[in-house]
Every structure is written in C-alpha cells, then in structure tokens.
Design an enzyme around this catalytic site. Structure first.
Site, PDB file in Angstrom:
ATOM      1  N   HIS A 212       0.840  -1.197   0.000  1.00 58.41           N
ATOM      2  CA  HIS A 212       0.000   0.000   0.000  1.00 58.41           C
ATOM      3  C   HIS A 212       0.872   1.241   0.000  1.00 58.41           C
ATOM      4  O   HIS A 212       1.850   1.322   0.728  1.00 58.41           O
ATOM      5  CB  HIS A 212      -0.905   0.019   1.240  1.00 58.41           C
ATOM      6  CG  HIS A 212      -1.925   1.114   1.200  1.00 58.41           C
ATOM      7  ND1 HIS A 212      -3.157   0.959   0.618  1.00 58.41           N
ATOM      8  CD2 HIS A 212      -1.882   2.391   1.628  1.00 58.41           C
ATOM      9  CE1 HIS A 212      -3.834   2.089   0.710  1.00 58.41           C
ATOM     10  NE2 HIS A 212      -3.086   2.985   1.316  1.00 58.41           N
TER      11      HIS A 212
ATOM     12  N   LYS B 111      -8.069  -1.687   5.717  1.00 55.07           N
ATOM     13  CA  LYS B 111      -8.214  -2.274   4.376  1.00 55.07           C
ATOM     14  C   LYS B 111      -7.166  -3.367   4.152  1.00 55.07           C
ATOM     15  O   LYS B 111      -7.449  -4.410   3.572  1.00 55.07           O
ATOM     16  CB  LYS B 111      -8.066  -1.183   3.306  1.00 55.07           C
ATOM     17  CG  LYS B 111      -9.286  -0.278   3.234  1.00 55.07           C
ATOM     18  CD  LYS B 111      -9.118   0.863   2.245  1.00 55.07           C
ATOM     19  CE  LYS B 111      -8.119   1.860   2.698  1.00 55.07           C
ATOM     20  NZ  LYS B 111      -8.201   3.202   2.166  1.00 55.07           N
TER      21      LYS B 111
ATOM     22  N   SER C 146      -7.485   3.888   8.504  1.00 57.99           N
ATOM     23  CA  SER C 146      -8.032   3.756   7.157  1.00 57.99           C
ATOM     24  C   SER C 146      -7.206   2.754   6.341  1.00 57.99           C
ATOM     25  O   SER C 146      -7.740   1.829   5.716  1.00 57.99           O
ATOM     26  CB  SER C 146      -8.031   5.137   6.491  1.00 57.99           C
ATOM     27  OG  SER C 146      -8.165   5.034   5.112  1.00 57.99           O
TER      28      SER C 146
ATOM     29  N   ASP D 274     -14.681   2.598   6.091  1.00 54.00           N
ATOM     30  CA  ASP D 274     -13.650   3.495   5.544  1.00 54.00           C
ATOM     31  C   ASP D 274     -14.199   4.293   4.373  1.00 54.00           C
ATOM     32  O   ASP D 274     -13.900   5.479   4.226  1.00 54.00           O
ATOM     33  CB  ASP D 274     -12.405   2.706   5.115  1.00 54.00           C
ATOM     34  CG  ASP D 274     -11.337   3.656   4.587  1.00 54.00           C
ATOM     35  OD1 ASP D 274     -10.924   4.546   5.355  1.00 54.00           O
ATOM     36  OD2 ASP D 274     -10.934   3.545   3.414  1.00 54.00           O
TER      37      ASP D 274
ATOM     38  N   ARG E  40     -14.165  12.655   5.544  1.00 55.12           N
ATOM     39  CA  ARG E  40     -12.884  13.317   5.872  1.00 55.12           C
ATOM     40  C   ARG E  40     -12.455  14.225   4.734  1.00 55.12           C
ATOM     41  O   ARG E  40     -11.933  15.311   4.947  1.00 55.12           O
ATOM     42  CB  ARG E  40     -11.800  12.261   6.131  1.00 55.12           C
ATOM     43  CG  ARG E  40     -11.959  11.556   7.467  1.00 55.12           C
ATOM     44  CD  ARG E  40     -11.077  10.324   7.534  1.00 55.12           C
ATOM     45  NE  ARG E  40      -9.670  10.639   7.356  1.00 55.12           N
ATOM     46  CZ  ARG E  40      -8.764   9.782   6.891  1.00 55.12           C
ATOM     47  NH1 ARG E  40      -9.093   8.561   6.552  1.00 55.12           N
ATOM     48  NH2 ARG E  40      -7.510  10.148   6.759  1.00 55.12           N
TER      49      ARG E  40
HETATM   50  N1  URA Z   1      -4.791   6.462   1.968  1.00 55.37           N
HETATM   51  C1  URA Z   1      -5.828   5.817   2.568  1.00 55.37           C
HETATM   52  O1  URA Z   1      -6.237   4.741   2.143  1.00 55.37           O
HETATM   53  N2  URA Z   1      -6.389   6.390   3.637  1.00 55.37           N
HETATM   54  C2  URA Z   1      -5.974   7.571   4.157  1.00 55.37           C
HETATM   55  O2  URA Z   1      -6.525   8.017   5.143  1.00 55.37           O
HETATM   56  C3  URA Z   1      -4.901   8.233   3.515  1.00 55.37           C
HETATM   57  C4  URA Z   1      -4.314   7.638   2.421  1.00 55.37           C
END
Ligand code: URA
Length: 434
Positions: free
Chosen positions: A82, A187, A183, A161, A168
């Site tokens: 990620h 995931k 967040s 999320d 957000r």
């Molecule tokens: N990427 C994400 O998936 N979530 C965030 O809060 C910031 C970057």
C-alpha cells in the site's frame, strides 16, 4: 450511550473506551449517526489525536463493518502493498510483476485516484480492454495461475472506511495520523495477505509533509500489522518532487514498462527494489538485502517481470501487445514543451502542484464521479538538482486541449524554483522500518 457525550469526551482529550468506539462505528455505518455528528467527532480527533490503543480499536471496528478476504485458497506466500499516496506513483506497476516473477503471490485490491494523487486502477485501465472488475473465483484462479491479480476495491471491504474517507475528504480531516493509520490498515488487514509492505511518502506531495510525522505513521502501521499477526514493513521515501518523470495515467504506465525493460535507472527503480527486497526478506526468500536485490534485478534483466505484466494484462482482458509496443496506449494529440525562464539549478519542484496541473489537463479527478482522460499528463525533463539553461525544456505537457495545456504550463512554471549553486542532495529513501 450518547453520541454527543462521546464527541465531548474526545473534544476534552480523554481516551475513549472500546465500547464507545464500537458504538460510533456501528451506528455511523448503520445510518443512525448523521454525518454532522461524525464530522464533529473527526474534527475532535484532528485536534486531540488518539492513543495507539484507540487507533487499534478503531481499526478493528472498521474491519468488522464489512467482509474480510480469505486468501487461503491461494498457494504460496501472499503479499500486499500500500502506498500512502503521491504524485507520479506508479510503483505497483513495477513492483507487483517483479515480485510475482520472484515467486511471491500478489492478490491485491487497489483504488482510483482522488485529488492530486493518482490511483493504480485508473493507470491499469490505460491498457485497452483491461478490467479490474474481477469476482472472487476469478481472483483466486488468476492469483494461483499467474501469481498476480489486481481488482478494484469491493463495496463490502471496510464500508466504514468508504463512508469515513468521503466525509474526511470534505471536512478537512484527511491528514491526521490515527485516521490515516486506521483507514489504511483496516483495508490491508481485511484483504488477508501474509505480508503487508507499506510505501510511506513524505514531503510536499504527500499527506504527511514532515519526516517525523511520516516515520511515526510508518511505525504505528507496522506495529499494528505485526500485532495482528502479519509480517509488516515500511519504506519511507521522498515525495517533495514527483516520483520518476511521468505524471498522468498512460504516461506512467509507459515509464513503468521502461523500468521493467531495464531502461530507466532512477528513483522509481530504486524504490521498487527497496520495497521488493523488504518483501522477499519478510517472506524468508532471501538471506540478505543484497541477495534480495540480486533476485529482483535478475527478474528485470531476464525479462520475466515484463512477461508477468503481459500475462496479467491478458488475464484481465487487456491487450498484452501494449506491454511490448507502448504506442498502443492512449496518446494525447498535443505535446507542448515548457521552457525555463531562468538558468540555474532546480531547487524545488512542488509535487502537489504538478499533480494539480495533471488534474487541469483532465488526468485526475476532483470528485469521485469525475471522468478522466488517460492520455494526458506531464513528462518532467528537469528534476531537483539538475542544471537548466534559459529557454531549455523543463517538462513536456501531453494535452487534448490547448487552453488546458496553457493553464497547466502556468502552474508548472510556478512549481519550479531555481538556485545559482548546486542544491544539497537529500537522500531519496529516508528509512526502512522492519
Ligand atoms: N490512503 C488511505 O487509504 N487512507 C488515508 O486516510 C490516507 C491515504
């Protein structure tokens, strides 16, 4: 329990209990807590922060809001990666085929670009015909047969999320550590991989602008991943200027293919080798960093990583010929060179502004529903530390529309700053947390 009391408790800086956080997430996802109350709560978190215990609880409650993926039917070691988001970030397009060629299984969900940062799903759609709408059975089959599959995130994976991120985004509460940690990690943990590799960006084009905050973000995510029993590592790298040279979907795909062809030896290749080495070390498939790099470099040199990309594109319905002949990728009709008004060394090249110039060209989206043009973007010719003569080309704009090209040109001229002497080179890889 009462939502207003929880908001006031957080506003006063107190630590929330597991029951309180669980109540908030469950009722918000269920539609019983309205956006205006959740917005107030998010702003209280923005100013008061969260303890690591609260962040862990929030992450777990977010995971519970939806389905989790079971990758048990995929043989071998499964890794996921990620990125915290950046400009010109085409890392997955190089790293995933390289790791698949080295024997790691990549079964990954990715997102689309939003704001000044891009997304892997949009970039992949530059391959004519390619789909990322891959159902569960096909996902597992492709991972087993090719070792590499990327699907768009399903609505059922961490719905908390999806709702929270959208809120957000419009309430000025994106760039706060506990909310980013929960967040991203909700995931990643819900996606079921054995190894989680985190590509944490720092600098003007990243969510975390300071190195201290970026290291803290990386440290907390690694701790949370390990706590959940996953092998987790993070690489912190510079995002003061865009990664590599290309910004824009098809242009970034071309640059990634160049790296897989061994033609481009810049920071992008360096980042992919560093992230890839961490993955092989976590997987126990290399004895040392040098040994891991050697394995990965071999996958580039012998063409097996490029072949993995072609196999992947074909399996996902795309035209694999575009991997070997990039003229088959979308191409914008106008190419405009941006000329330098000064001579000197490039001191700064603001990544966020370059990302915004790409949006102006139509290559990125301001809202989730915006349509994007995969062919447009910017190819940087000069980056920080390079010498430039007056009237030399700084960047080439690829556009569908001349008015938009001129607007982007103005923005690009504003994001370059010059010095008379060579600026001090800062390290590109800032640190690794394993
Ligand atoms: N990427 C994400 O998936 N979530 C965030 O809060 C910031 C970057």
């Amino acid at each position: 329990m009462n939502t207003v009391d929880i908001i006031i408790k957080k506003r006063s800086g107190a630590e929330l209990s597991e029951t309180e956080i669980s109540y908030l997430i469950e009722k918000y996802v269920g539609g019983e807590i309205p956006d205006y109350q959740m917005s107030a709560f998010l702003m209280a978190v923005y100013f008061r922060g969260m303890t690591e215990k609260e962040t862990l609880t929030l992450t777990n409650e977010m995971i519970k809001s939806g389905d989790t993926l079971d990758l048990g039917a995929i043989g071998g070691i499964k890794a996921d990666k990620h990125s915290t988001g950046g400009v010109g970030d085409k890392t997955s397009l190089v790293l995933c085929p390289m790791l698949a060629a080295a024997g790691i299984k990549i079964a990954k969900m990715s997102g689309r670009g939003l704001g000044h940062t891009g997304g892997t799903i949009d970039k992949l759609e530059s391959f004519p015909g390619l789909t990322t709408n891959i159902d569960g059975e096909r996902f597992i089959k492709q991972a087993n047969e090719i070792g590499f599959v990327i699907a768009g995130q399903t609505a059922r994976l961490v719905p908390a999320d999806k709702k929270l991120y959208a809120l957000r985004d419009v309430t000025g509460t994106v760039d706060i550590l506990p909310l980013i940690v929960s967040s991203i990690m909700s995931k990643k943990l819900a996606s079921g991989a054995d190894i989680i590799i985190l590509d944490v960006k720092t600098g003007s084009g990243a969510f975390m602008k300071s190195e201290d905050e970026s290291f803290e973000l990386a440290r907390q995510m690694v701790a949370l991943g390990r706590n959940a029993g996953r092998k987790t590592a993070a690489v912190i790298s510079d995002m003061d200027e865009p990664l590599g040279f290309a910004v824009g979907n098809a242009l970034e795909v071309k640059e990634a293919i160049d790296v897989l062809n061994g033609k481009n030896a810049g920071n992008l290749r360096e980042l992919c080798l560093t992230l890839g080495s961490c993955t092989l070390l976590e997987a126990g498939l290399a004895e040392s960093e040098a040994n891991a790099r050697e394995t990965l470099e071999k996958c580039i040199d012998n063409g097996s990583a490029l072949k993995k990309l072609a196999d992947f594109v074909r399996a996902q319905g795309g035209d694999e010929r575009a991997v070997y002949d990039t003229s088959l990728l979308p191409d914008a009709p106008y190419k405009i060179d941006v000329k330098s008004p000064h001579k000197g060394y490039v001191k700064a090249l603001d990544a966020e502004t370059v990302g915004r110039a790409c949006i102006v060209l139509g290559g990125g989206r301001e809202t989730k529903d915006s349509k994007i043009d995969l062919s447009v973007g910017i190819v940087l010719k000069k980056k920080i530390g390079d010498y430039v003569s007056e009237n030399e080309t700084l960047a080439t704009i690829h556009a569908q529309d001349m008015a938009k090209a001129h607007e982007a040109e103005k923005m690009l001229l504003e994001c370059y700053a010059f010095l008379d002497t060579t600026p001090q080179k800062k390290p590109f890889i800032k640190g690794i947390i394993r």
